[in-house]
Design a protein around this motif. Structure first.
Motif, PDB file in Angstrom:
ATOM      1  N   ARG A 141     -23.250 -28.490 -22.562  1.00  0.00           N
ATOM      2  CA  ARG A 141     -23.614 -28.483 -23.968  1.00  0.00           C
ATOM      3  C   ARG A 141     -25.099 -28.194 -24.158  1.00  0.00           C
ATOM      4  NH1 ARG A 141     -20.053 -33.519 -26.521  1.00  0.00           N
ATOM      5  NH2 ARG A 141     -18.046 -32.409 -26.441  1.00  0.00           N
ATOM      6  N   PHE A 142     -25.923 -28.674 -23.254  1.00  0.00           N
ATOM      7  CA  PHE A 142     -27.351 -28.402 -23.364  1.00  0.00           C
ATOM      8  C   PHE A 142     -27.625 -26.914 -23.247  1.00  0.00           C
ATOM      9  CE2 PHE A 142     -31.413 -27.496 -21.368  1.00  0.00           C
ATOM     10  CZ  PHE A 142     -32.283 -28.068 -22.280  1.00  0.00           C
ATOM     11  N   ILE A 143     -27.061 -26.263 -22.227  1.00  0.00           N
ATOM     12  CA  ILE A 143     -27.330 -24.832 -22.054  1.00  0.00           C
ATOM     13  C   ILE A 143     -26.745 -24.034 -23.210  1.00  0.00           C
ATOM     14  CG2 ILE A 143     -25.282 -24.313 -20.659  1.00  0.00           C
ATOM     15  CD1 ILE A 143     -28.847 -22.889 -20.189  1.00  0.00           C
ATOM     16  N   THR A 144     -25.647 -24.517 -23.786  1.00  0.00           N
ATOM     17  CA  THR A 144     -25.069 -23.844 -24.955  1.00  0.00           C
ATOM     18  C   THR A 144     -26.011 -23.939 -26.146  1.00  0.00           C
ATOM     19  OG1 THR A 144     -22.820 -24.335 -24.210  1.00  0.00           O
ATOM     20  CG2 THR A 144     -23.100 -23.761 -26.526  1.00  0.00           C
ATOM     21  N   GLY A 198     -33.805 -29.018 -33.104  1.00  0.00           N
ATOM     22  CA  GLY A 198     -32.741 -29.129 -34.099  1.00  0.00           C
ATOM     23  C   GLY A 198     -31.617 -30.038 -33.641  1.00  0.00           C
ATOM     24  N   ALA A 199     -31.262 -29.948 -32.362  1.00  0.00           N
ATOM     25  CA  ALA A 199     -30.209 -30.815 -31.822  1.00  0.00           C
ATOM     26  C   ALA A 199     -30.635 -32.277 -31.877  1.00  0.00           C
ATOM     27  CB  ALA A 199     -29.881 -30.410 -30.384  1.00  0.00           C
ATOM     28  N   PHE A 200     -31.912 -32.541 -31.599  1.00  0.00           N
ATOM     29  CA  PHE A 200     -32.411 -33.907 -31.749  1.00  0.00           C
ATOM     30  C   PHE A 200     -32.366 -34.342 -33.214  1.00  0.00           C
ATOM     31  CE2 PHE A 200     -34.535 -33.661 -27.501  1.00  0.00           C
ATOM     32  CZ  PHE A 200     -34.022 -34.845 -27.005  1.00  0.00           C
ATOM     33  N   GLY A 201     -32.583 -33.396 -34.117  1.00  0.00           N
ATOM     34  CA  GLY A 201     -32.462 -33.710 -35.532  1.00  0.00           C
ATOM     35  C   GLY A 201     -31.057 -34.164 -35.890  1.00  0.00           C
ATOM     36  N   ILE A 210     -25.137 -27.114 -34.165  1.00  0.00           N
ATOM     37  CA  ILE A 210     -24.392 -27.333 -32.926  1.00  0.00           C
ATOM     38  C   ILE A 210     -24.442 -28.812 -32.555  1.00  0.00           C
ATOM     39  CG2 ILE A 210     -24.244 -26.805 -30.465  1.00  0.00           C
ATOM     40  CD1 ILE A 210     -25.428 -24.066 -31.087  1.00  0.00           C
ATOM     41  N   GLY A 211     -25.616 -29.431 -32.740  1.00  0.00           N
ATOM     42  CA  GLY A 211     -25.742 -30.858 -32.467  1.00  0.00           C
ATOM     43  C   GLY A 211     -24.796 -31.687 -33.315  1.00  0.00           C
ATOM     44  N   LEU A 212     -24.633 -31.324 -34.581  1.00  0.00           N
ATOM     45  CA  LEU A 212     -23.701 -32.040 -35.451  1.00  0.00           C
ATOM     46  C   LEU A 212     -22.283 -31.972 -34.916  1.00  0.00           C
ATOM     47  CD1 LEU A 212     -24.873 -31.094 -39.066  1.00  0.00           C
ATOM     48  CD2 LEU A 212     -25.183 -33.280 -37.885  1.00  0.00           C
ATOM     49  N   SER A 213     -21.930 -30.837 -34.332  1.00  0.00           N
ATOM     50  CA  SER A 213     -20.566 -30.682 -33.816  1.00  0.00           C
ATOM     51  C   SER A 213     -20.381 -31.335 -32.450  1.00  0.00           C
ATOM     52  CB  SER A 213     -20.205 -29.192 -33.715  1.00  0.00           C
ATOM     53  OG  SER A 213     -20.971 -28.550 -32.706  1.00  0.00           O
ATOM     54  N   TYR A 214     -21.468 -31.455 -31.670  1.00  0.00           N
ATOM     55  CA  TYR A 214     -21.374 -31.989 -30.316  1.00  0.00           C
ATOM     56  C   TYR A 214     -21.422 -33.514 -30.268  1.00  0.00           C
ATOM     57  CZ  TYR A 214     -21.782 -27.663 -27.602  1.00  0.00           C
ATOM     58  OH  TYR A 214     -21.551 -26.475 -26.998  1.00  0.00           O
ATOM     59  N   PHE A 215     -22.359 -34.078 -30.980  1.00  0.00           N
ATOM     60  CA  PHE A 215     -22.586 -35.510 -30.859  1.00  0.00           C
ATOM     61  C   PHE A 215     -21.518 -36.290 -31.618  1.00  0.00           C
ATOM     62  CE2 PHE A 215     -27.168 -34.014 -30.594  1.00  0.00           C
ATOM     63  CZ  PHE A 215     -27.134 -33.963 -29.213  1.00  0.00           C
TER      64      PHE A 215
END
Length: 202
Positions: free
Chosen positions: A95-98, A133-136, A185-190
């Motif tokens: 997920r990180f590399i994505t 953004g993912a941290f956001g 992407i972060g919203l969908s992953y976490f």
């Protein structure tokens, strides 16, 4: 949280994707110093909207691995070195590399569509902003249960965005597109499960 205390071997073992990206970017930058080869490498990979429009679509990817100078490289790699490991730990390697690659890609795609036909660019900043953004997105999910993260991340995001608009020779489009991409992407992953698992490791 973002203070790195590992030695070199521990860092490499714990964060292999971040380590690979650091080595790849630094290695390519060193290659660009080699007379002849360096100039050809830059000409082959730089983001060039005119050439992309004429079918050189690899230039939507290659710019995120090229840098225009040592300061440019150090700023991006320092950000990746500090903030990348925590996201790799939280999201997992795949997920990180994505997040990193898609943020960089969409930053370059947005640059192609929103900037002029003669616009040229390079740098990993779009991908780095994707990490922010993912941290956001993580802050969005944990703002009530882990306020310390909010206190650290939000000022970093705000300062980074402000510097994007006040600085010179900055690809604003890639920065903002990367930030938005990473957030979505972060919203969908976490999800609550992996957030709880991450908090137990703190």
């Amino acid at each position: 949280m973002f203070i790195r205390t590992e030695n070199f071997s521990q860092y490499v073992r714990a964060y292999p994707i971040v380590t690979f990206l650091l080595a790849l970017n630094i290695g390519i930058f060193i290659l660009t110093w080699i007379p002849g080869i360096g100039n050809q490498l830059l000409l082959f990979g730089i983001g060039d909207n005119f050439l992309i429009a004429n079918g050189e679509y690899w230039r939507l990817v290659t710019p995120m691995f090229l840098h225009g100078g040592l300061t440019h490289l150090l700023f991006n790699m320092f950000s990746l070195f500090i903030f990348g490991p925590e996201l790799e730990k939280i999201a997992g390697k795949a997920r990180f590399i994505t997040i990193y690659m898609l943020a960089g890609l969409f930053g370059d795609v947005a640059t192609y569509f929103l900037q002029s036909g003669d616009y040229r660019h390079l740098g990993a900043s779009g991908a780095i902003f994707g990490v922010f953004g993912a941290f956001g997105a993580l802050v969005y999910y944990t703002k009530h249960v882990f306020p310390q993260l909010k206190q650290v991340i939000l000022p970093i995001i705000v300062i980074s965005v402000v510097m994007t608009f006040v600085g010179t020779n900055i690809n604003v489009t890639a920065h903002i597109a990367g930030l938005i991409t990473g957030f979505l992407i972060g919203l969908s992953y976490f999800n609550p499960k992996n957030i709880v698992s991450w908090r137990k490791k703190r």
